[in-house]
Enzyme design. Sequence first.
Site, PDB file in Angstrom:
ATOM      1  N   HIS A  14       3.939  -2.702   3.591  1.00 29.05           N
ATOM      2  CA  HIS A  14       3.956  -1.247   3.708  1.00 29.05           C
ATOM      3  C   HIS A  14       2.930  -0.554   2.804  1.00 29.05           C
ATOM      4  O   HIS A  14       2.166   0.280   3.260  1.00 29.05           O
ATOM      5  CB  HIS A  14       5.363  -0.712   3.416  1.00 29.05           C
ATOM      6  CG  HIS A  14       5.664   0.617   4.051  1.00 29.05           C
ATOM      7  ND1 HIS A  14       5.187   0.988   5.277  1.00 29.05           N
ATOM      8  CD2 HIS A  14       6.434   1.659   3.608  1.00 29.05           C
ATOM      9  CE1 HIS A  14       5.640   2.202   5.572  1.00 29.05           C
ATOM     10  NE2 HIS A  14       6.388   2.633   4.589  1.00 29.05           N
ATOM     11  N   HIS A  66       1.811   5.788  -2.962  1.00 22.63           N
ATOM     12  CA  HIS A  66       2.113   5.687  -1.534  1.00 22.63           C
ATOM     13  C   HIS A  66       3.470   5.044  -1.331  1.00 22.63           C
ATOM     14  O   HIS A  66       3.740   3.973  -1.861  1.00 22.63           O
ATOM     15  CB  HIS A  66       1.052   4.841  -0.818  1.00 22.63           C
ATOM     16  CG  HIS A  66      -0.226   5.580  -0.604  1.00 22.63           C
ATOM     17  ND1 HIS A  66      -0.682   5.938   0.637  1.00 22.63           N
ATOM     18  CD2 HIS A  66      -1.123   6.052  -1.496  1.00 22.63           C
ATOM     19  CE1 HIS A  66      -1.820   6.592   0.509  1.00 22.63           C
ATOM     20  NE2 HIS A  66      -2.113   6.673  -0.776  1.00 22.63           N
ATOM     21  N   ASN A  88       6.519  -0.406  10.378  1.00 24.83           N
ATOM     22  CA  ASN A  88       6.509   0.897  11.049  1.00 24.83           C
ATOM     23  C   ASN A  88       5.435   0.987  12.127  1.00 24.83           C
ATOM     24  O   ASN A  88       5.629   1.631  13.160  1.00 24.83           O
ATOM     25  CB  ASN A  88       6.365   2.048  10.048  1.00 24.83           C
ATOM     26  CG  ASN A  88       5.168   1.898   9.151  1.00 24.83           C
ATOM     27  OD1 ASN A  88       5.030   0.866   8.484  1.00 24.83           O
ATOM     28  ND2 ASN A  88       4.293   2.883   9.115  1.00 24.83           N
TER      29      ASN A  88
END
Length: 475
Positions: free
Chosen positions: A365, A337, A243
């Site tokens: 991630h 998370h 991301n």
Amino acid sequence: MARCSAAVAASFVVSTLLLIWSCWHIHTSSGAPWAISGSHTSLYVRSLEASVDMPLDADVFQVPPGFNAPQQVHITQGDYFGKAVIVSWITPYEVESPNVYYGTDKENYSLTAMAELTTTYTAYNYTSGFIHHCTLDNLEYNTTYYYKLGEGNVMREFSFTTPPECGPDMPYTFGLIGDLGQTADSNATVEHYVQSKGQTVLLVGDCSYADKYPFYDNNRWDTWGRFIERSAAYQPWLWTPGNHDIESGPTFGEFNEFKSYMHRLQTPYMASQSTSPLWYAIQRGPAYIISLSSYSSFVTYSPQYQWLKAELLKVDRTKTPWLIVMMHVPLYNSNCHHYLEGEAMRSVFEAWFVEYKVDIVFAGHVHAYERSHPVSNVLFNLTNDACQPIFNEDAPTYVVIGDGGNVEGLAVPYMEPQPEYSAFREASFGHGLLDIMNRTHALFSWHRNQDGLSVVADSAWLNNQYWKSSSRMQI
Ligand SMILES: *[C@@H]1O[C@H](CO)[C@@H](O)[C@H](O)[C@H]1NC(C)=O
Ligand SMILES: *[C@@H]1O[C@H](CO)[C@@H](O)[C@H](O)[C@H]1NC(C)=O
Ligand SMILES: *[C@@H]1O[C@H](CO)[C@@H](O)[C@H](O)[C@H]1NC(C)=O
Ligand SMILES: *[C@@H]1O[C@H](CO)[C@@H](O)[C@H](O)[C@H]1NC(C)=O
Ligand SMILES: *[C@@H]1O[C@H](CO)[C@@H](O)[C@H](O)[C@H]1NC(C)=O
Ligand SMILES: *[C@@H]1O[C@H](CO)[C@@H](O)[C@H](O)[C@H]1NC(C)=O
């Protein structure tokens, strides 16, 4: 099979007790078959030092001396089977020489290749240097090549070793790094990795974290490129988009996604008939590696879906026994998370991973480390309500290795109680090694930065999903 080591003796005792307790607890509460090896949350607590990017004048960001000297040198596999390498580098001011001089003899660079692509891009008010990509092909397997870039007094020399020809019993060691960034912790991760026996890096997304800066200051891609050079110029790094690599900034006129990522980092995607550099497959030694994009469409009939469906049919486990998948967003993660963020992709691809007996799925991630038991959760439909992961011998082991050390720091806390699918989890920075021994055995290990270089904080033997069946062993 799960091993654990705590930082100090006292916490080791406590964690052993916890391990015994958790085995007993899971065993008596559910009788799940994987309770035999236990589920374990490490009690290791790392010091809470600030996680900040190394300053622009840090030693690892130094620009090589000489006007327009080649910098940010990195290589990746350039074809389907490991006989080609793509060399990439940047010259800041001029195109200069687009040539790579190379050969097997350090004294005699008998071969020359010319960059097939030299490109630049702008991002807000940043203008990149000249980014060169040059494919060296028809290389010999299992051979060390020396290569030179630049001309005259700014010429720089590097080397790499090609993998053995694909074959079932070729030993090979892959390194796993995720969510790397450019902090002192990132530096420790890279330094530990460089000293390991890893031969090729599988980077599971999120590279420079330039997007943490105003207008995604792309100078931080340049510092990152110089930072990783000490590994990436000497062995291939295989990329997966994360991301932080998207860098779409419509508020300041940036509408392209993955612009810096795709200009700088090459993947040999066309060799596997992929239509996008964001997803692709390669074969390397004993392994078939599939890299997926969590940030591209994967719904039924999307290009990525169609490609993966066709690609999985090409895997020949008698040639490449180890089937490895990498992606950015984990399908199994019990950290608070990004909890359940991978559910959409899991619901589309997990059944294939089980059907094709994928050995191991790496993701990043989440800024922590976690290893699962082999589990699947593919039975659910609207009438049966069967939505819990179950132990499944055909299912992959899932590893979250987003703990490279970036500026966002570590991800805590974890979901409690620890889900039964989770074998080991710890919020520390580090890297992983997948040490493939032969067609049946591979050792995965996780190395936490705070320990000495050779210390293994978690490890598990993987029994190859295709070759473990006894009938095949007799072939
Ligand atoms: C990064 O790590 C290397 C190797 O340990 C060391 O020489 C260098 O000084 C470190 N740089 C920074 C800024 O931490
Ligand atoms: C350099 O390598 C080339 C090709 O391998 C060979 O033909 C040539 O004789 C070599 N030159 C020297 C000086 O070794
Ligand atoms: C780009 O814009 C930023 C923010 O306004 C500014 O600090 C920086 O100096 C500019 N850089 C260039 C190369 O103009
Ligand atoms: C690779 O080369 C080394 C030395 O050149 C040799 O010892 C080794 O057996 C080779 N490995 C394979 C798989 O061919
Ligand atoms: C739902 O799952 C049950 C049990 O696995 C199965 O018998 C049934 O056929 C499934 N229904 C559909 C629509 O797939
Ligand atoms: C594969 O490697 C494992 C671990 O080193 C070893 O125990 C096993 O005997 C090897 N199998 C074969 C067929 O060589």
